[in-house]
Motif scaffolding. Structure first.
Motif, PDB file in Angstrom:
ATOM      1  N   SER A 144      40.054  11.445 -13.269  1.00  0.00           N
ATOM      2  CA  SER A 144      39.984  10.119 -13.894  1.00  0.00           C
ATOM      3  C   SER A 144      40.658   9.072 -13.008  1.00  0.00           C
ATOM      4  O   SER A 144      40.120   7.979 -12.802  1.00  0.00           O
ATOM      5  CB  SER A 144      40.658  10.159 -15.268  1.00  0.00           C
ATOM      6  N   PHE A 232      34.870   7.138 -25.465  1.00  0.00           N
ATOM      7  CA  PHE A 232      34.985   6.242 -24.325  1.00  0.00           C
ATOM      8  C   PHE A 232      34.041   5.036 -24.329  1.00  0.00           C
ATOM      9  O   PHE A 232      34.425   3.958 -23.848  1.00  0.00           O
ATOM     10  CB  PHE A 232      34.779   7.034 -23.028  1.00  0.00           C
ATOM     11  N   GLY A 236      34.880   1.275 -22.827  1.00  0.00           N
ATOM     12  CA  GLY A 236      34.238   1.057 -21.532  1.00  0.00           C
ATOM     13  C   GLY A 236      33.389  -0.199 -21.530  1.00  0.00           C
ATOM     14  O   GLY A 236      33.373  -0.958 -20.552  1.00  0.00           O
ATOM     15  N   SER A 272      45.905   7.416 -16.252  1.00  0.00           N
ATOM     16  CA  SER A 272      45.173   8.687 -16.184  1.00  0.00           C
ATOM     17  C   SER A 272      46.127   9.818 -15.825  1.00  0.00           C
ATOM     18  O   SER A 272      46.098  10.896 -16.442  1.00  0.00           O
ATOM     19  CB  SER A 272      44.059   8.595 -15.139  1.00  0.00           C
ATOM     20  N   MET A 327      41.800   3.037 -21.429  1.00  0.00           N
ATOM     21  CA  MET A 327      40.707   3.698 -20.718  1.00  0.00           C
ATOM     22  C   MET A 327      41.222   4.863 -19.878  1.00  0.00           C
ATOM     23  O   MET A 327      40.603   5.932 -19.825  1.00  0.00           O
ATOM     24  CB  MET A 327      40.000   2.700 -19.796  1.00  0.00           C
ATOM     25  N   SER A 331      39.971   8.615 -20.656  1.00  0.00           N
ATOM     26  CA  SER A 331      39.137   9.264 -19.642  1.00  0.00           C
ATOM     27  C   SER A 331      39.813  10.526 -19.109  1.00  0.00           C
ATOM     28  O   SER A 331      39.137  11.528 -18.832  1.00  0.00           O
ATOM     29  CB  SER A 331      38.799   8.300 -18.506  1.00  0.00           C
ATOM     30  N   PHE A 335      37.796  14.060 -19.335  1.00  0.00           N
ATOM     31  CA  PHE A 335      37.512  14.889 -18.165  1.00  0.00           C
ATOM     32  C   PHE A 335      38.206  16.250 -18.275  1.00  0.00           C
ATOM     33  O   PHE A 335      37.644  17.282 -17.895  1.00  0.00           O
ATOM     34  CB  PHE A 335      37.944  14.178 -16.879  1.00  0.00           C
ATOM     35  N   ARG A 362      27.814   6.249 -22.352  1.00  0.00           N
ATOM     36  CA  ARG A 362      28.511   5.197 -21.599  1.00  0.00           C
ATOM     37  C   ARG A 362      27.558   4.092 -21.153  1.00  0.00           C
ATOM     38  O   ARG A 362      27.949   2.929 -21.060  1.00  0.00           O
ATOM     39  CB  ARG A 362      29.202   5.826 -20.389  1.00  0.00           C
TER      40      ARG A 362
END
Length: 420
Positions: A144, A232, A236, A272, A327, A331, A335, A362
Motif C-alpha cells: 500500500s 475503499f 478513493g 499504510s 486511505m 488500503s 492488501f 474502485r
C-alpha cells in the motif's frame, strides 16, 4: 538471520510493487498535463485513460500464470519474462518523443498497462508463497505504501524530470528501477524452492470455474468479499475529486498539487506502514472497525468543511490529510487481507480474482460520483460518499468477527515456507 532475510524479502517485494506501479501512474495520470500543453483535446485525454482497462481483467491474466509452468520456480520466471517485456516497451517509448503520435503512444501505453498488470500477479503470488502467513499483513501495508509513493513519483517527480531532461529520461529511470529489482529474484530462484512453492507446483489443477468457486468456499470469504467491495471505493472517489474541489474553492494550482500530491501521498504511505504495524496489536476485528471509523470521520469532516464552510483554508487542508490517512489505513488492511485469503496452492488465481473485484469497485464508484457532482454539486456528492462509507462501516461491523476468525489461524502461523 532469518529475520533479516524476511525483512529483505519484504523490501524487495515493496520495491518491485513500486517499480510496477510507477509506469501506469506516469503515463495515465501524469502525462495528461503534458498532453494538454501539446493541444490534446479533453476527449482525447479522456479516451487515453482506457489504457487502464487491463486492470479489470487481472483474474484472466492470473489463469496462465497459475497453470502454465515455466520450470521450477515458475512464478519467478513469469515475473522476469514480463519485466523483460516492460523493459522492451520502455525502450520503444523512449526512442523518440511520441507526444504528437497519439495512436502509437496509446498502443504502447496499453501494452505497458497489460505487462505491468500481468507482472503484478506472479510478484504477489511469490509474496504469498515465500512469506510466512504472519508476515503477510505487513507485506500488504508495504505494498500500500508503495502505491502512494508510486503516485508521488509517477504523478509528480517524473513530470518534472521530463520537463527538465527531456522525453527519454523518465523511461530510463523507470527501466533502471525495474532492472534493479530483477537480479535478486533470479538469485532466489536458483536456490532451493520454499516448501509452499513445492506444494503449489505439485497441486492438481481443477477447472477454472471450480478454482474461483473454491475461493468463495473458504470460511469467511463471502464476508471478506463484501468488505473488499465496499471499504475503499468511497474514500478513493473522494480523494480523486479533492484536487478539482480545492481548485474550485480558489486554492492555487501549485498549492493543491503540493498538498494533495506530495503531503497527501506521503501521509498515505506513512499511515499504510503504521496500519500494518498496528494490525497485530489491535487484532483483525478491531482494526477493521477502527480503520473504517477513521475513514468515516475523514469524510464527515471534509463534507462539513465544504457545506458550512468552516471559514479557514486550514480546515480543508486538515480534511485532505485525514482522508489520505484513512486511505492509507484501509488500503493496508485490504492488501494484507487479500494475501491472507489467497490459498497457497492457488496463489495466482485467488490473488487475481480479488484484485479484479477491488479494481471494478474502485473504478465504478468514481464514475457515479462524477455524475453526482454534475447533478448535486460537491455538497451532494460528498454527502452521498459519506453515506457510502457509513454503509461500508455497517458492513464491516457485521462481518468483522467472521473475517477475523478466518484469518486468525493464518496470522499466528509461524512455520510457513522457509525463506528461499
Amino acid at each position: 538471520m532469518a529475520r533479516m532475510r524476511l525483512l529483505g524479502l519484504q523490501w524487495l517485494f515493496g520495491w518491485m510493487n513500486l517499480a510496477l506501479a510507477v509506469p501506469a501512474i506516469y503515463l495515465m495520470f501524469g502525462m495528461p498535463v503534458v498532453m494538454r500543453q501539446h493541444d490534446w483535446s479533453g476527449t482525447e485525454i479522456g479516451l487515453f485513460q482506457l489504457a487502464a482497462l487491463p486492470a479489470i481483467f487481472k483474474f484472466l491474466f492470473a489463469v496462465p500464470v497459475q497453470r502454465m509452468r515455466l520450470g521450477r520456480g515458475h512464478f519467478v520466471h513469469w515475473l522476469l519474462l514480463l519485466c523483460v517485456a516492460l523493459l522492451a516497451l520502455y525502450w520503444q517509448l523512449g526512442r523518440a518523443n511520441l507526444i504528437d503520435d497519439h495512436a502509437l503512444l496509446f498502443a504502447l501505453t496499453l501494452a505497458v498497462s497489460v505487462a505491468a498488470t500481468w507482472a503484478d500477479i506472479p510478484l504477489n503470488a511469490l509474496a504469498v508463497q515465500w512469506l510466512p502467513r504472519a508476515e503477510q499483513m505487513r507485506a500488504g501495508s508495504i505494498r500500500s505504501a508503495a502505491m502512494f509513493l508510486g503516485a508521488i513519483v509517477g504523478g509528480g517527480i517524473l513530470i518534472v524530470v521530463q520537463a527538465r531532461h527531456g522525453w527519454q529520461a523518465p523511461f530510463w529511470l523507470m527501466g533502471a528501477g525495474l532492472a534493479l529489482g530483477m537480479p535478486p529474484f533470479l538469485l532466489l530462484c536458483s536456490r532451493a524452492a520454499p516448501r509452499g512453492a513445492m506444494a503449489a507446483d505439485q497441486a492438481p489443477e481443477p477447472g477454472m470455474l471450480a478454482d474461483w468457486a473454491g475461493f468463495f468456499g473458504q470460511p469467511g470469504a463471502r464476508q471478506w468479499t463484501l468488505l473488499l467491495l465496499t471499504s475503499f471505493p468511497f474514500i478513493g472517489a473522494a480523494w480523486l475529486y479533492l484536487k478539482p474541489l480545492m481548485l474550485d474553492l480558489g486554492m492555487p494550482l501549485e498549492r493543491v498539487a503540493f498538498i494533495v500530491g506530495i503531503v497527501g501521498g506521503s501521509t498515505g504511505a506513512l499511515f499504510s506502514l503504521i496500519g500494518g504495524l498496528l494490525i497485530p496489536l489491535l487484532g483483525i476485528a478491531r482494526a477493521i472497525v477502527l480503520y473504517l471509523l477513521v475513514t468515516l470521520g475523514a469524510l464527515v469532516l471534509l463534507t462539513l468543511t465544504v457545506w458550512m464552510p468552516l471559514g479557514e483554508e486550514g480546515w480543508l487542508i486538515a480534511s485532505a490529510i485525514l482522508v489520505a490517512a484513512g486511505m492509507g489505513l484501509v488500503s493496508a488492511l485490504m492488501f494484507g487481507l487479500t494475501m491472507c485469503f489467497t490459498r497457497r496452492q492457488r496463489n495466482a488465481t485467488d490473488y487475481g480474482l480479488q484484485v479484479t473485484l477491488f479494481t471494478v469497485a474502485r473504478l465504478a464508484v468514481p464514475v457515479l460520483a462524477g455524475m453526482l457532482l454534475d447533478v448535486l454539486g460537491y455538497d451532494g456528492m460528498l454527502a452521498v460518499l459519506t453515506l457510502g462509507v457509513l454503509a461500508a462501516f455497517g458492513i464491516a461491523f457485521r462481518v468483522r468477527e467472521a473475517v477475523a476468525r478466518s484469518t486468525q489461524p493464518m496470522l499466528v502461523e509461524r512455520d510457513g515456507p522457509a525463506c528461499p
